[in-house]
Design an enzyme around this catalytic site. Structure first.
Site: not given
Length: 587
Positions: A144, A148, A151, A169, A265, A454, A500, A540, A561
């Protein structure tokens, strides 16, 4: 693959996008130079091949009127910086981003030269890798080629791999013309070395160098690309076969994300089968654009492949969620043989990604299961906060089965926020957790179990620490993932039971993406009225949410209200919080 287009956008591009370029071969990627973090000026034109040769569509049946044939196998290559004429047809999009966000600031000591110009000091192209490549490996034929490097097939001459075929590569040092290019190669090797070991990740064996090249020695995968398998099946997979592929992709991506690595990618060309056997395992390759990312970090460089790039990448603010979007695109292709976002040019694809909705109306979608469609839609949500994580996706009803669920880094981030939240917000989240669907509880039960509670059925900071340590690789040190434990120190004196834990680890945005969100929110508000709602003033509420006085007028609508408590509207808005845009909008 079949015709690919976005349903709700008409893309009319004047540029035909014709370009030349070779396709990446098996086992090699286009090792383009990726942009570095926090440098928005590093994205520009790309040398993508013409995505529309006149090839017949593998999908049977006539195409929609006015829609040209889709290529049998053509994916635009990655975003490269320069110099690659002709100019990008997406120039106007990038210009608008600059106008919206302002011109990028240059580093104080000046930019790294990117046009091949000579810097004041010669580049150091010494990587510190082994120098005895030829004595260790016998290089064979090329399998391949990328921009840049290439392989090759090879065999090990000695050592533990003696006689074993490998893939090598070869990256040319002559083409490393910038410090960024050199750093890209270093980072790719570092990531491959740090992550190697997962069943669905190509094995890294060695890195060598000489005066001319860098050699990355990896596992040889001879089964071809996922793209080849899709095409051999006439452009699409059956749902059951697609599930096998998607599970493997999610497994490796969940692993990478836990380690603090974002791939950037993901596409069918970057998954290879280990052998030609029909049921051979699949391997992720090509980490040339990958990067380490800290838990709360955002990236802003535009990299990736056009058809698979997420909207937030184009907006220059993204994290791990960009990979999830790409998986959504791959899954869409597997199920119908078409791309969800399609256009003749790079700019047209970008516009479709940003504005269009995927088409779920045309064949074969009416015959696809509701669970599969819901799965794809939850990955291709343009709001990144509403997308599932890779670990969550593995517990989705479409994929659910007797398969291991990986630890999710998201629960660490959500618990950190929960333990720092005010009593009122924790009460609101607890109320919301009471209305969770069974589908959501499957994911939370799996994550709670991975923390190994636990004997009293509770978990503490030590449980989180042990869980991360059990899953740690060298990549975690580079990405600073373990630092998240320091931000959870408030949990040191606390113990969370499962109820929780559920309150702490639910995402309001993800729940909002569900079809039954209104019912969930309504039911949660009933719990909140009984157990958590209290009288609160606008001042607040503003202080609690760290809002300026300019936001007070917005908050007035949140409080009833009659009794001074949060209304249903206020409850849902309070869970989300007020955005910065709302804060600064003129009153």
């Amino acid at each position: 693959m079949g015709q690919c287009y976005g349903k709700n956008i008409a893309v009319d591009d004047a540029v035909d996008g014709s370009r030349t370029g070779s396709r990446t071969g098996p086992g090699v990627h286009q090792n383009g130079v990726s942009s570095v973090k926090n440098t928005p000026n590093h994205a520009s034109s790309s040398p993508w091949p013409n995505p529309f040769p006149h090839a017949a569509s593998p999908m049977p049946g006539a195409l929609p009127p006015g829609v040209p044939p889709s290529p049998a196998r053509s994916t635009p290559r990655r975003f490269f910086r320069r110099p690659f004429p002709p100019p990008s047809p997406a120039k106007h999009i990038k210009s608008s981003l600059v106008k919206r966000q302002g011109a990028p600031k240059q580093p104080k000591d000046g930019p790294i030269p990117e046009d091949g110009a000579e810097s004041e000091r010669p580049l150091d192209k010494s990587f510190g890798y082994s120098k005895n490549f030829t004595s260790k490996y016998e290089l064979g034929h090329e399998v391949g080629r990328g921009h840049f490097g290439h392989t090759c097939y090879a065999k090990a001459r000695k050592g533990e791999l003696k006689g074993q075929p490998v893939a090598v590569k070869v990256i040319s040092k002559a083409k490393m013309t910038t410090a960024i290019a050199i750093e890209d190669v270093r980072r790719e090797v570092k990531i491959l070395k740090a992550l190697s070991g997962h069943a669905n990740l190509v094995k890294f064996y060695d890195a060598c160098e000489d005066s001319n090249n860098v050699y990355i020695v990896m596992e040889l995968c001879e089964g071809g690309e996922l793209l080849d398998r899709i095409l051999s099946r006439g452009g699409r997979y059956t749902e059951e076969d697609a599930k096998i592929i998607v599970r493997q992709i999610l497994s490796i991506v969940a692993f990478c994300h836990l380690q603090g690595v974002v791939h950037r990618d993901l596409k069918p060309e970057n998954f290879l089968f280990s052998t030609k056997d029909e049921h051979a395992p699949m391997k992720a390759i090509d980490f040339g654009l990958s990067d380490f990312i800290r838990p709360d970090e955002r990236l802003n460089d535009i990299v990736g492949s056009a058809y698979y790039v997420a909207p937030e990448v184009l907006h220059r603010s993204y994290s791990l969620e960009g990979d999830i979007w790409s998986i959504g695109v791959i899954t869409y292709i597997l199920l119908c043989g078409s791309r969800p976002f399609w256009a003749r040019t790079e700019s047209g694809i970008f516009r479709a990604v940003l504005r269009a909705d995927p088409n779920f109306d045309d064949a074969p979608w009416p015959s696809v299961s509701a669970e599969a469609k819901d799965f794809v839609k939850r990955l291709l949500n343009k709001d990144l906060r509403k997308r599932m994580t890779a670990a969550q996706a593995l517990t989705h009803p479409w994929l659910r089965g007797q398969h291991p669920i990986p630890l999710d880094i998201l629960i660490f981030k959500l618990v950190k926020s929960y333990i720092r939240a005010s009593p009122l917000r924790r009460a609101a989240l607890k109320a919301l957790s009471k209305s969770l669907t069974e589908d959501e509880l499957v994911y939370l039960k799996a994550q709670f179990k991975l923390l190994e509670p636990n004997k009293d059925g509770r978990i503490s900071l030590e449980n989180f620490r042990s869980a991360l340590t059990r899953n740690a690789t060298e990549a975690m040190k580079e990405s600073k993932v373990l630092d998240i434990l320091n931000s959870m120190e408030h949990l040191a004196s606390r113990r969370l039971d499962f109820d929780e834990f559920c309150a702490a680890t639910i995402s309001v945005y993800q729940l909002e993406a569900l079809d039954g969100w209104e019912q969930i929110a309504s039911s949660a508000f009933e719990y909140f009225e009984q157990e958590g709602n209290r009288v609160i003033t606008v001042e607040e509420l503003a202080r609690e949410m760290n809002l300026a006085s300019t936001a007070h007028s917005v908050l007035h609508d949140w409080i009833r209200s009659t009794d001074g408590k949060l209304s249903f509207h206020g409850f849902t808005k309070y869970l989300h919080g007020v955005t910065l845009r709302q804060n600064t909008r003129p009153q």
